[in-house]
Scaffold this motif. Sequence first.
Motif, PDB file in Angstrom:
ATOM      1  N   ILE A  18      23.476   0.532   4.492  1.00 42.14           N
ATOM      2  CA  ILE A  18      22.211   0.389   3.790  1.00 42.14           C
ATOM      3  C   ILE A  18      22.518  -0.192   2.417  1.00 42.14           C
ATOM      4  CG2 ILE A  18      20.181   1.587   2.895  1.00 42.14           C
ATOM      5  CD1 ILE A  18      20.898   3.846   4.943  1.00 42.14           C
ATOM      6  N   THR A  19      21.901  -1.306   2.088  1.00 39.83           N
ATOM      7  CA  THR A  19      22.115  -1.951   0.800  1.00 39.83           C
ATOM      8  C   THR A  19      20.778  -2.042   0.080  1.00 39.83           C
ATOM      9  OG1 THR A  19      23.935  -3.251   1.701  1.00 39.83           O
ATOM     10  CG2 THR A  19      22.989  -4.008  -0.372  1.00 39.83           C
ATOM     11  N   ALA A  20      20.760  -1.633  -1.178  1.00 41.50           N
ATOM     12  CA  ALA A  20      19.560  -1.733  -2.011  1.00 41.50           C
ATOM     13  C   ALA A  20      19.872  -2.649  -3.191  1.00 41.50           C
ATOM     14  CB  ALA A  20      19.148  -0.355  -2.508  1.00 41.50           C
ATOM     15  N   GLU A  21      18.939  -3.541  -3.471  1.00 43.43           N
ATOM     16  CA  GLU A  21      19.084  -4.448  -4.604  1.00 43.43           C
ATOM     17  C   GLU A  21      17.860  -4.306  -5.481  1.00 43.43           C
ATOM     18  OE1 GLU A  21      19.700  -8.367  -3.055  1.00 43.43           O
ATOM     19  OE2 GLU A  21      21.621  -7.835  -2.157  1.00 43.43           O
ATOM     20  N   ALA A  22      18.078  -4.370  -6.793  1.00 44.73           N
ATOM     21  CA  ALA A  22      16.965  -4.267  -7.748  1.00 44.73           C
ATOM     22  C   ALA A  22      17.071  -5.400  -8.766  1.00 44.73           C
ATOM     23  CB  ALA A  22      17.004  -2.918  -8.448  1.00 44.73           C
ATOM     24  N   ASN A  23      15.960  -6.071  -9.000  1.00 48.00           N
ATOM     25  CA  ASN A  23      15.875  -7.144  -9.994  1.00 48.00           C
ATOM     26  C   ASN A  23      14.617  -6.924 -10.812  1.00 48.00           C
ATOM     27  OD1 ASN A  23      18.110  -8.909  -9.102  1.00 48.00           O
ATOM     28  ND2 ASN A  23      16.898  -9.031  -7.228  1.00 48.00           N
ATOM     29  N   GLY A  26      14.341  -9.465 -17.526  1.00 47.76           N
ATOM     30  CA  GLY A  26      14.985  -8.947 -18.723  1.00 47.76           C
ATOM     31  C   GLY A  26      16.029  -7.885 -18.466  1.00 47.76           C
ATOM     32  N   LYS A  27      16.308  -7.582 -17.224  1.00 49.63           N
ATOM     33  CA  LYS A  27      17.293  -6.543 -16.866  1.00 49.63           C
ATOM     34  C   LYS A  27      18.398  -7.160 -16.027  1.00 49.63           C
ATOM     35  CE  LYS A  27      14.622  -3.168 -18.369  1.00 49.63           C
ATOM     36  NZ  LYS A  27      14.948  -2.289 -19.438  1.00 49.63           N
ATOM     37  N   ASP A  28      19.575  -6.570 -16.101  1.00 53.01           N
ATOM     38  CA  ASP A  28      20.655  -6.996 -15.223  1.00 53.01           C
ATOM     39  C   ASP A  28      20.341  -6.548 -13.797  1.00 53.01           C
ATOM     40  OD1 ASP A  28      22.137  -8.069 -17.322  1.00 53.01           O
ATOM     41  OD2 ASP A  28      23.267  -6.205 -17.657  1.00 53.01           O
ATOM     42  N   PRO A  29      20.577  -7.433 -12.816  1.00 49.85           N
ATOM     43  CA  PRO A  29      20.352  -6.999 -11.433  1.00 49.85           C
ATOM     44  C   PRO A  29      21.366  -5.921 -11.041  1.00 49.85           C
ATOM     45  CG  PRO A  29      21.346  -9.181 -11.492  1.00 49.85           C
ATOM     46  CD  PRO A  29      21.054  -8.800 -12.918  1.00 49.85           C
ATOM     47  N   ALA A  30      20.981  -5.080 -10.114  1.00 53.32           N
ATOM     48  CA  ALA A  30      21.863  -4.008  -9.644  1.00 53.32           C
ATOM     49  C   ALA A  30      21.778  -3.931  -8.131  1.00 53.32           C
ATOM     50  CB  ALA A  30      21.452  -2.675 -10.263  1.00 53.32           C
TER      51      ALA A  30
END
Length: 168
Positions: A18-23, A26-30
Amino acid sequence: YTAVLSVTDDSSATELVITAEANAAGKDPASASLTVAIVHPPANDNFDERAGLSGRKVSLSGFTNRSATAEDNEPRHYRAKPQKSVWFTWASPRTGRADIWLKGSDFDTVMAVYRGSTLDNLRRVARDDDGGGKLTSRVRFNVRKGRTYHFAVDGWGKAEGDINGRLV
């Protein structure tokens, strides 16, 4: 956020990643990943899929009740309702006494032997809890040459592990 995952019945699948990505502006992606093991029920989890055994002396090593379930209408193999049962079938090659001993199994076992052709018409021949020593089961019962017997191995109190033993 919520996600719903469906796990495949394909027994060759052994893990789920399971992979979660957040964008966000103004924030660094994680991103983060989680690997989860997929544990499938044993092949002989249900009565209709019981493992076939043959011969005068049969080893029961190589079997497990890990992730096993209980079926609707499954009989009580001892006092408690079944919870982690697996099934076997064996046609006796001789008339006399049979002995199924689960000594060497690494969990608290319960076992029962039956005659009958479907889960709904089974007749118990023998049962045991702890007669094999070290919380394992042992049953001795009369057999007739050519007659088929079915037996279930369950875990007491949801116990599960590797099955070891013999049928003679």
